[in-house]
Motif scaffolding. Sequence first.
Motif, short mmCIF file in Angstrom:
data_model
loop_
_atom_site.label_atom_id
_atom_site.label_comp_id
_atom_site.label_asym_id
_atom_site.label_seq_id
_atom_site.Cartn_x
_atom_site.Cartn_y
_atom_site.Cartn_z
N CYS A 1 -2.46 -5.37 -7.08
CA CYS A 1 -3.28 -4.12 -7.00
C CYS A 1 -4.17 -3.87 -8.32
O CYS A 1 -4.92 -3.07 -8.15
CB CYS A 1 -2.27 -3.01 -6.81
N THR B 1 -7.46 1.26 -3.31
CA THR B 1 -7.08 0.28 -2.20
C THR B 1 -5.39 0.36 -2.08
O THR B 1 -5.10 0.42 -0.61
CB THR B 1 -7.41 -1.20 -2.51
N CYS B 2 -4.73 0.31 -3.08
CA CYS B 2 -3.27 0.38 -2.97
C CYS B 2 -2.55 1.71 -2.73
O CYS B 2 -1.73 2.16 -2.46
CB CYS B 2 -2.49 -0.45 -4.00
N ARG C 1 0.87 -1.24 0.14
CA ARG C 1 0.03 0.04 -0.15
C ARG C 1 0.66 1.30 -0.01
O ARG C 1 1.95 1.40 0.60
CB ARG C 1 -0.98 0.12 1.10
#
Length: 303
Positions: A201, A226-227, A187
């Motif tokens: 990802c 999300t990443c 992340r």
Amino acid sequence: MTRTTPSPERARLAASLRDLRARTGLSMVGLAERTAFSKSSWERYLNGKSVPPRDAVRELCRLASEPEGRCLALWEIAESEWSGRAAPAPAPAPAPARRTETAQRTDAAAEAPSTVPEPVPPEGSAPASRDDTRAGNRGAAVAVLASVCAVVVGGVAITLFLVLGQDAPRSSSSASPSASATGPRCRGAACEGRNPMDMKCGVGPQTLASYRTASGAMLELRDSRTCGTSWARMWGTRIGDRLEVTADGRPRSAEVENKADAAAYVYTPMTTTRSGTVVRACFRPAPGGESDGKGECFEGRVR
């Protein structure tokens, strides 16, 4: 023969073909002019009323500059369902159980009333007491339990021997999947410069912008909130084509190095982005083509 209601397999194939036709920007008449198949045939193929020939799928992929692998896999599934090759064979019905003559005779003997008189005990002999009968039953039960325990203990001993005799890890692993097995492997800054597919990802990303180059290559800017990263991908390319993506940090680039790359998606490494970041991608075609090495750029904004 056509079927009015498309099966799920044909519906998925038809949806994919309609998407490819939309990319080409061609009408049904245009498809008929550029392929070996008529306008009415394309209408049936794109509506899922019939399964197209394999060559029709390949020609549409060529016109849309799309790698053939995914569409041909969908075609194989739909064609198998259409032709009946995927239909499961009916399971044979179980044969009716036949009773043996001995069993039938045994049942008949059990159902018939007994006609043999009970023997009269001689004088002076007393019938067995209830306590003696219970003692005999307890003895039989104890013998059966002892046999069962012996079998169980023997089975446990064999199992322990087999298990302990093998090399096994000293620490047991948890049955629940770890976070890295189900979600992204990085992340934010930890993803900088890494492959979006390797880091997971690329699962369910957003498409920020799409672009078609003069040489026919297709480009997309992709983003994963999300990443916390963005990247670019290209397909329908030639060996030597190069794609570069830039955001707030250093540029990240990828190049088509061989025929396998040219027939598949090629991804740039990821760069860290946040909401509102403008991401820019520039395509550099291989020298010697129609574009003569001139770059083409486009942008997208992270939402």
